[in-house]
Design a protein around this motif. Structure first.
Motif, PDB file in Angstrom:
ATOM      1  N   THR A 108       0.822  -1.215   0.000  1.00 19.08           N
ATOM      2  CA  THR A 108       0.000   0.000   0.000  1.00 19.08           C
ATOM      3  C   THR A 108       0.853   1.262   0.000  1.00 19.08           C
ATOM      4  O   THR A 108       1.915   1.301   0.621  1.00 19.08           O
ATOM      5  N   ASN A 109       0.372   2.269  -0.710  1.00 17.70           N
ATOM      6  CA  ASN A 109       0.959   3.612  -0.633  1.00 17.70           C
ATOM      7  C   ASN A 109      -0.116   4.614  -0.258  1.00 17.70           C
ATOM      8  O   ASN A 109       0.014   5.812  -0.488  1.00 17.70           O
ATOM      9  N   VAL A 110      -1.187   4.068   0.352  1.00 18.85           N
ATOM     10  CA  VAL A 110      -2.340   4.901   0.719  1.00 18.85           C
ATOM     11  C   VAL A 110      -2.615   4.865   2.220  1.00 18.85           C
ATOM     12  O   VAL A 110      -2.741   5.908   2.868  1.00 18.85           O
ATOM     13  N   ILE A 111      -2.723   3.672   2.784  1.00 17.04           N
ATOM     14  CA  ILE A 111      -3.053   3.548   4.214  1.00 17.04           C
ATOM     15  C   ILE A 111      -1.917   4.115   5.053  1.00 17.04           C
ATOM     16  O   ILE A 111      -0.753   3.751   4.864  1.00 17.04           O
ATOM     17  N   PRO A 112      -2.212   4.995   6.005  1.00 18.14           N
ATOM     18  CA  PRO A 112      -1.159   5.608   6.839  1.00 18.14           C
ATOM     19  C   PRO A 112      -0.416   4.569   7.679  1.00 18.14           C
ATOM     20  O   PRO A 112      -1.035   3.678   8.287  1.00 18.14           O
ATOM     21  N   ILE A 113       0.899   4.690   7.704  1.00 14.11           N
ATOM     22  CA  ILE A 113       1.751   3.800   8.485  1.00 14.11           C
ATOM     23  C   ILE A 113       2.615   4.638   9.426  1.00 14.11           C
ATOM     24  O   ILE A 113       3.261   5.588   8.990  1.00 14.11           O
ATOM     25  N   VAL A 114       2.608   4.291  10.701  1.00 10.14           N
ATOM     26  CA  VAL A 114       3.490   4.921  11.691  1.00 10.14           C
ATOM     27  C   VAL A 114       4.439   3.838  12.193  1.00 10.14           C
ATOM     28  O   VAL A 114       3.996   2.754  12.575  1.00 10.14           O
ATOM     29  N   PHE A 115       5.741   4.118  12.184  1.00 14.85           N
ATOM     30  CA  PHE A 115       6.702   3.076  12.548  1.00 14.85           C
ATOM     31  C   PHE A 115       7.523   3.440  13.778  1.00 14.85           C
ATOM     32  O   PHE A 115       7.636   4.608  14.169  1.00 14.85           O
ATOM     33  N   ALA A 116       8.121   2.418  14.360  1.00 12.03           N
ATOM     34  CA  ALA A 116       9.133   2.552  15.411  1.00 12.03           C
ATOM     35  C   ALA A 116      10.101   1.396  15.224  1.00 12.03           C
ATOM     36  O   ALA A 116       9.823   0.442  14.493  1.00 12.03           O
ATOM     37  N   THR A 117      11.247   1.463  15.892  1.00 13.85           N
ATOM     38  CA  THR A 117      12.269   0.410  15.804  1.00 13.85           C
ATOM     39  C   THR A 117      12.687   0.174  14.353  1.00 13.85           C
ATOM     40  O   THR A 117      12.793  -0.963  13.895  1.00 13.85           O
ATOM     41  N   VAL A 118      12.922   1.249  13.639  1.00 13.63           N
ATOM     42  CA  VAL A 118      13.359   1.184  12.244  1.00 13.63           C
ATOM     43  C   VAL A 118      14.686   1.928  12.111  1.00 13.63           C
ATOM     44  O   VAL A 118      14.863   3.003  12.679  1.00 13.63           O
ATOM     45  N   GLY A 134       6.917  12.416   3.097  1.00 19.68           N
ATOM     46  CA  GLY A 134       6.150  12.178   1.894  1.00 19.68           C
ATOM     47  C   GLY A 134       5.423  10.851   2.004  1.00 19.68           C
ATOM     48  O   GLY A 134       5.363  10.241   3.069  1.00 19.68           O
ATOM     49  N   LYS A 135       4.874  10.397   0.913  1.00 16.40           N
ATOM     50  CA  LYS A 135       4.193   9.096   0.866  1.00 16.40           C
ATOM     51  C   LYS A 135       3.167   8.972   1.985  1.00 16.40           C
ATOM     52  O   LYS A 135       2.509   9.928   2.360  1.00 16.40           O
ATOM     53  N   ASN A 136       3.025   7.763   2.523  1.00 15.84           N
ATOM     54  CA  ASN A 136       1.993   7.474   3.516  1.00 15.84           C
ATOM     55  C   ASN A 136       2.595   6.984   4.823  1.00 15.84           C
ATOM     56  O   ASN A 136       1.993   6.169   5.533  1.00 15.84           O
ATOM     57  N   ILE A 137       3.791   7.495   5.161  1.00 15.28           N
ATOM     58  CA  ILE A 137       4.503   6.902   6.288  1.00 15.28           C
ATOM     59  C   ILE A 137       5.362   7.926   7.031  1.00 15.28           C
ATOM     60  O   ILE A 137       5.864   8.879   6.452  1.00 15.28           O
ATOM     61  N   SER A 138       5.491   7.712   8.331  1.00 14.28           N
ATOM     62  CA  SER A 138       6.431   8.463   9.159  1.00 14.28           C
ATOM     63  C   SER A 138       6.569   7.695  10.479  1.00 14.28           C
ATOM     64  O   SER A 138       5.916   6.672  10.678  1.00 14.28           O
ATOM     65  N   GLY A 139       7.436   8.184  11.352  1.00 11.94           N
ATOM     66  CA  GLY A 139       7.590   7.490  12.628  1.00 11.94           C
ATOM     67  C   GLY A 139       8.849   7.881  13.354  1.00 11.94           C
ATOM     68  O   GLY A 139       9.297   9.025  13.267  1.00 11.94           O
ATOM     69  N   PHE A 140       9.431   6.889  14.023  1.00 12.74           N
ATOM     70  CA  PHE A 140      10.547   7.155  14.922  1.00 12.74           C
ATOM     71  C   PHE A 140      11.737   6.268  14.591  1.00 12.74           C
ATOM     72  O   PHE A 140      11.658   5.039  14.629  1.00 12.74           O
ATOM     73  N   LEU A 141      12.823   6.942  14.246  1.00 12.15           N
ATOM     74  CA  LEU A 141      14.076   6.294  13.867  1.00 12.15           C
ATOM     75  C   LEU A 141      14.721   5.679  15.094  1.00 12.15           C
ATOM     76  O   LEU A 141      14.851   6.330  16.132  1.00 12.15           O
ATOM     77  N   ASN A 142      15.119   4.430  14.985  1.00  8.68           N
ATOM     78  CA  ASN A 142      15.642   3.710  16.134  1.00  8.68           C
ATOM     79  C   ASN A 142      16.956   4.288  16.643  1.00  8.68           C
ATOM     80  O   ASN A 142      17.130   4.516  17.833  1.00  8.68           O
ATOM     81  N   SER A 143      17.894   4.515  15.738  1.00  6.89           N
ATOM     82  CA  SER A 143      19.194   5.051  16.137  1.00  6.89           C
ATOM     83  C   SER A 143      19.960   5.473  14.886  1.00  6.89           C
ATOM     84  O   SER A 143      19.619   5.090  13.770  1.00  6.89           O
ATOM     85  N   GLU A 144      21.017   6.230  15.095  1.00  4.55           N
ATOM     86  CA  GLU A 144      21.890   6.604  13.992  1.00  4.55           C
ATOM     87  C   GLU A 144      23.039   5.603  13.881  1.00  4.55           C
ATOM     88  O   GLU A 144      23.369   4.906  14.847  1.00  4.55           O
ATOM     89  N   GLN A 285      -2.049  14.380   7.920  1.00  4.83           N
ATOM     90  CA  GLN A 285      -1.445  13.571   6.859  1.00  4.83           C
ATOM     91  C   GLN A 285      -0.106  13.050   7.367  1.00  4.83           C
ATOM     92  O   GLN A 285       0.796  13.829   7.663  1.00  4.83           O
ATOM     93  N   VAL A 286       0.004  11.746   7.469  1.00  6.38           N
ATOM     94  CA  VAL A 286       1.179  11.149   8.097  1.00  6.38           C
ATOM     95  C   VAL A 286       2.471  11.536   7.382  1.00  6.38           C
ATOM     96  O   VAL A 286       3.526  11.705   8.016  1.00  6.38           O
ATOM     97  N   GLY A 287       2.415  11.686   6.067  1.00  9.01           N
ATOM     98  CA  GLY A 287       3.612  12.025   5.301  1.00  9.01           C
ATOM     99  C   GLY A 287       4.148  13.416   5.566  1.00  9.01           C
ATOM    100  O   GLY A 287       5.248  13.759   5.134  1.00  9.01           O
ATOM    101  N   ARG A 288       3.382  14.231   6.284  1.00 10.71           N
ATOM    102  CA  ARG A 288       3.827  15.580   6.633  1.00 10.71           C
ATOM    103  C   ARG A 288       4.362  15.648   8.060  1.00 10.71           C
ATOM    104  O   ARG A 288       4.800  16.723   8.499  1.00 10.71           O
ATOM    105  N   LEU A 289       4.301  14.539   8.782  1.00  9.69           N
ATOM    106  CA  LEU A 289       4.846  14.491  10.137  1.00  9.69           C
ATOM    107  C   LEU A 289       6.317  14.087  10.042  1.00  9.69           C
ATOM    108  O   LEU A 289       6.642  13.063   9.446  1.00  9.69           O
TER     109      LEU A 289
END
Length: 326
Positions: A108-118, A134-144, A285-289
């Protein structure tokens, strides 16, 4: 006649109340998928951090229906679950770990996805940039990637005679492994430590890797990888059998195989991810977070493991530790 009028008034009141209730009541479907095992207590607690935070923050007129999917570290299972999730049409998907996010974005490139541990969502092609996903996704980066240098430094501090070190990962569940490799190698070289990489594909490979490291008296780094997380108890038994000191990224690992762990507080990321899901439910809009980096890090040490390995922990090191496992 009066009874008939009263019945009509009562029926009208009931219908009005039902209409008002139906008008104000909203149900949202949230799918939760991780690359962990369903019977893993530590993983269950992480997911509960997410659901508790969302329940405490959800709009008063909203009820959330959760569906849970666990892949047990299996990439094929992630793909199957991703198809199943999309078919149910959830309002939002919460995804933990890189393999399940990859599987979802293939569906999917439509349903909003929020991630963690990525790890490395830009390099993995999940988002266009951290500031504007952008797209349909955003979230929290695990580490650098720089975190890999800390793993080497901390293990060398506790095992000063260590002259070689290897980093173990599964390329299938950690396709982002290069994100950590350069810092790992650079830090090792700067400390006159020979560095190697130990890719594994199945559980049976773990003992081969650790046995080989034992013959060279090397230390072991467990990369940020759901394969390592799912199989941490097996790694614990094998590393202890061969006397290998292990440094990892997750506090849960110091309860099992690792001598020490340094990394982000993942529970904090799960709670913050719930805040993003709330925003999406409210219409954002998740892609703007913006994708955010975990800001809370901890240092954890297993004192029992240190004793078994014959490693004495300096008081100066203990003074910096956030969590001690006896």
């Amino acid at each position: 006649m009066l009874k008939l009028i009263m019945r009509s008034i009562l029926a009208l009141a009931v219908c009005s109340n039902t209409a008002i209730s139906g008008q104000n009541y909203t149900e949202k479907k949230v799918a939760i998928i991780t690359n962990f095992s369903e019977n893993d207590i530590a993983a269950q607690k992480l997911v509960k951090n997410f659901t508790d935070a969302l329940e405490n923050d959800k709009p008063k007129d909203t009820s959330i229906k959760y569906s849970y999917y666990w892949t047990g570290g299996n990439i094929d299972a992630a793909k199957v679950h991703a198809k199943s999730i999309i078919s149910t049409g959830p309002d939002v998907i919460f995804a933990a770990t890189t393999p399940v996010v990859r599987a979802l974005l293939q569906e999917t490139n439509v349903i909003p996805i929020v991630f963690a541990t990525v790890a490395d969502p830009v390099g993995s092609g999940f988002v266009e940039s951290l500031a504007s996903p952008g797209k349909n996704i955003s979230g929290f980066l695990n580490s650098e990637g720089a975190l890999a240098g800390k793993w080497v430094q901390y293990l060398k501090e506790l095992v000063p005679e260590m002259s070689c070190i290897s980093m173990m990962y599964n390329p299938g569940t950690a396709p982002y492994y290069k994100y950590y490799v350069s810092t790992f190698e650079e830090t090792s070289n700067s400390m006159n430590i020979i560095s190697t990489l130990s890719p594994v594909a199945k559980v049976q490979d773990i003992e081969d890797v650790i046995r080989n490291l034992s013959s060279k008296k090397c230390g072991l780094v467990l990369m940020n990888d759901s394969f390592n997380y799912v199989h941490r108890q097996s790694i614990s038994a094998i590393s202890e059998k061969y006397g290998i000191p292990v440094v990892a990224y997750n506090k849960a690992t110091t309860l099992d195989e690792a001598l020490l762990a340094y990394g982000p507080e993942e529970a904090d990321a799960y709670k913050k991810a719930a805040g993003y899901v709330r925003k999406v439910i409210d219409g954002a809009q998740v892609g703007r977070l913006p994708v955010q980096l975990n800001t809370r890090f901890y240092l954890s040490i297993n004192l029992q493991k240190a004793k078994k390995l014959g490693i004495e922990i300096p008081a100066s090191f203990l003074s910096r530790v956030d969590d001690e496992v006896d």
